[in-house]
Design a protein around this motif. Structure first.
Motif, PDB file in Angstrom:
ATOM      1  N   ILE B 346       0.821  -1.210   0.000  1.00  0.00           N
ATOM      2  CA  ILE B 346       0.000   0.000   0.000  1.00  0.00           C
ATOM      3  C   ILE B 346       0.860   1.268   0.000  1.00  0.00           C
ATOM      4  N   THR B 348       4.370   1.666  -0.483  1.00  0.00           N
ATOM      5  CA  THR B 348       5.599   1.818  -1.255  1.00  0.00           C
ATOM      6  C   THR B 348       5.493   1.180  -2.630  1.00  0.00           C
ATOM      7  N   VAL B 349       4.542   0.298  -2.833  1.00  0.00           N
ATOM      8  CA  VAL B 349       4.526  -0.594  -3.981  1.00  0.00           C
ATOM      9  C   VAL B 349       5.815  -1.418  -3.869  1.00  0.00           C
ATOM     10  N   ALA B 350       6.800  -1.240  -4.742  1.00  0.00           N
ATOM     11  CA  ALA B 350       8.048  -1.979  -4.601  1.00  0.00           C
ATOM     12  C   ALA B 350       9.159  -0.989  -4.227  1.00  0.00           C
TER      13      ALA B 350
END
Lengths: 460, 460
Positions: B346, B348-350
């Motif tokens: 949610i 940072t994403v990756a």
């Protein structure tokens, strides 16, 4: 009855082409012959050929694409209606949306998945080799090969380039107004934390990207959805009513090519929105991550373009347009800049050095603008090809959005179709799509579907 | 009266050396001649020379450093006392700590600053060129030159290497237990969010790194400080009392080479701590960012080493030991792993792809272990040189910590000295130091000072 002899030559030509479009001899998205070719082939002057095209363009049947030519825009006979924007009722959040999201996205790593739900462009659309040159430049030109902490606010050259970029949407941004973040979501986190306290109510579009919804919730904030029109963007009257009724503390809107709707708020409406918010001194967090991905001739403006009071916190990133894996985003938080800088220091220290330096270089030497031009063209073409494929293979009673930028299509299915069931059946066939239900706390979108058009290329 | 003739030869030699140390002919941190040299020069056997050194080592006057030799450890006559650990009273947070922090750190970018307050190692201590080779390897060996989103949980090879690394402190970690984050602060954010709700009370050490303090506050949580001893780490009895009295929901402790104290909790006490927390089912967020930077022969264990219930959320990063600007950290969140993974998705994403791939490669080919060996030696030497310089140039009545790892010294000045005033006077001379007051909500540390020993190298 047609009286051909009375008609101008250009109208005769235009009608001929219109017939070809209507009977699908010329398909949606197909390129038309150039004005020069028409002129030669039809034995008419270039001026007459231009008038014919101009007439078709005025009717909305064809369109020009910058530096590319004329294309078939839509087909009066077969083009579907637009998906409905639902009037909203009090929100019932079942808490099962998270489970749906998990169900959809847990398959993303699966090999050979036909992925229509990924929110990032195909690698074939990105300038992989040229960016790598900028990486090499980055560690060759920087002290200590980019191993050291970067400036907390962000690499100074990158902030300068971002300030220049904002000139395209009418921004009066200085490098010191920019705070670099690790992606756009991080920019949203910092901006939300800067303008809200736990328990505050935040207005969002309906439907809206579920990631924004989850993010706001995970920060201990409440969301309230504002009716959003596929063409006009958010409903200003509804917004003002909501501001008055609930204690709304901030808005988070994607004003350009919103995901999933694809709506782009007209520029004059953006100006109106800014005025409404100024009246209530309400901060707007404007997520403009798709703003550069317009299909038309001109970049749409932003609310930030009209912001004179520093109430708009502009957020964006390079993840959708250049390098998802670099995690470089930014915000221009207006009068909340000091607060955002402080939050960034506490939560992140600095962002990764090498990717910032590389992107700064990529922009500095003009490669970003060049890349964007070809990316926009490809996305536009993909949008047409996807629309055409949907028309060919989906039931006749569906409705499809007509985005003017970005890379998602929003589809309304027959009211009896549960799109989450459909998604689960699709995944068993190795196809991933996103159900409408995950884009709103409201159940209204249970028969909707989002298709991403930039992950898998349709070639003709 | 000394009766030399009765003494063993080795004791005679040992006494001679002790005198040299006491009269500062041999200075703290100075290298002693090798056993072979002593044997040759003094005309004694190697065994006798070894016995002499062994005697001095038992007395705590000299110490061996792995693969380096014998060094003068401390000087009985002049070595200062340890700083006091203050018993705590109810906390009064004036809210002015932030202003002090700003006052200290706003100067960090100043050119030619003599910087004793930076929390990262000098670039001369880091393997700049070798890491760059791993960056080149990264984009050459990865699909799309690392432009694409990385696995949300973290690069799989990196997670494998981190799992291997944890073997050194007795971890039984699988790659799937690891979540990669953008630096250690981000790991702390995710772990705190996973185990607390807004308004919860979190126990921290006193004094503690102000960044942790600010972070917890910015998440809408409350802190309660636990008395911490410079040698033994946190006071378990005080902790248990506090857990009972306040509704403590989680702990954040730096168990190895805590900043600023430099304390390293003995391993058996870590085990006890884990038992206490298990009794109350209280999660511990263990920040082990300095764990690899030990001066001794063996890496200290961690609380995670003794955790059988998955209550310890272990956090660390490569920022202090390898590449601050890469922003690669990680956590091993035990039974909270799913929650942390979801939060990461949610927020940072990756994380950045290229730096993860590069560090994975650096570890995979064994360069990290090799680099750490030399880094530890350098830090140990710096610690001695700084201590010596402080003894030479500071007033006689000060007290200095004796850390066994990490890179900060904690100094207690005369009770009348306001160290914040001192810092402000120092900054006018172009010298940056950190006042003790910013490491606690309590005012007890107003006459304390933190000196970082790894930013500027002292050479002899």
């Amino acid at each position: 009855m047609k009286t051909v002899h009375k008609k101008h030559k250009y109208l005769q030509i235009a009608e001929k082409i219109e017939e070809l479009i209507n009977d699908e001899t010329l398909k949606i998205g197909e390129k038309l012959p150039s004005i020069r070719t028409v002129s030669t082939e039809q034995g008419i002057s270039m001026g007459t050929a231009f008038q014919a095209y101009y007439n078709l363009e005025a009717k909305g049947l064809i369109e020009t694409r910058p530096k590319s030519g004329y294309y078939v825009r839509l087909n009066n006979v077969r083009f579907p209606s637009l998906p409905k924007a639902h009037p909203l009722e009090p929100i019932v959040n079942e808490g099962s949306v998270q489970e749906m999201i998990d169900a959809v996205f847990k398959h993303l790593g699966t090999k050979d998945l036909i992925n229509f739900s990924i929110g990032s462009p195909s690698m074939t659309l990105l300038p992989v080799a040229k960016l790598t040159k900028s990486i090499v430049h980055a560690f060759r030109s920087s002290p200590h090969n980019c191993i050291a902490y970067e400036d907390i606010q962000g690499n100074p050259e990158l902030r300068k380039q971002i300030a220049k970029l904002s000139f395209n949407w009418g921004g009066r941004t200085k490098p010191d107004d920019v705070v670099v973040t690790s992606g756009c979501m991080k920019a949203l986190v910092m901006c939300l934390k800067a303008v809200t306290n736990i328990g505050d109510v935040v207005a969002i579009e309906s439907p809206t990207f579920f990631g924004i919804f989850q993010l706001i919730q995970s920060l201990g904030l409440k969301t309230i959805e504002i009716t959003t029109d596929p063409f006009e963007g958010i409903d200003l009257k509804y917004l003002e009513k909501t501001i008055k009724k609930f204690k709304v503390k901030a808005c988070v809107f994607v004003t350009n090519f919103n995901n999933p709707l694809g709506s782009c708020m007209p520029d004059n409406k953006k100006k109106e929105l800014v005025e409404v918010l100024a009246k209530y001194q309400l901060p707007l967090i404007e997520d403009d991550i798709y703003g550069e991905l317009y299909y038309g001739k001109q970049r749409p403006k932003t609310c930030k373009s009209y912001d004179t009071e520093g109430l708009v916190l502009y957020c964006s990133s390079f993840s959708k347009s250049l390098a998802p894996g670099y995690r470089v985003g930014w915000c221009i938080p207006g009068k909340f800049t000091d607060k955002v800088k402080q939050l960034k220091q506490i939560h992140t220290v600095a962002s990764t050095t090498i990717t910032q330096v590389a992107i700064a270089h990529f922009l500095q030497i003009g490669r970003f603008e060049y890349h964007l031009r070809s990316l926009r063209k490809s996305l536009h073409t993909q949008c047409f090809r996807y629309t055409q494929a949907i028309l060919a293979y989906f039931p006749k009673d569906i409705k499809v959005s007509r985005p003017k930028g970005g890379f998602v299509l929003w589809i309304e299915l027959h009211v009896n179709v549960n799109s989450f069931d459909l998604c689960q059946r699709a995944i068993r066939q190795g196809i991933s799509i996103a159900p409408g239900r995950i884009f709103s706390a409201d159940e209204k979108y249970r028969n909707y579907l989002r298709i991403a058009i930039a992950g898998l290329m349709i070639r003709t």
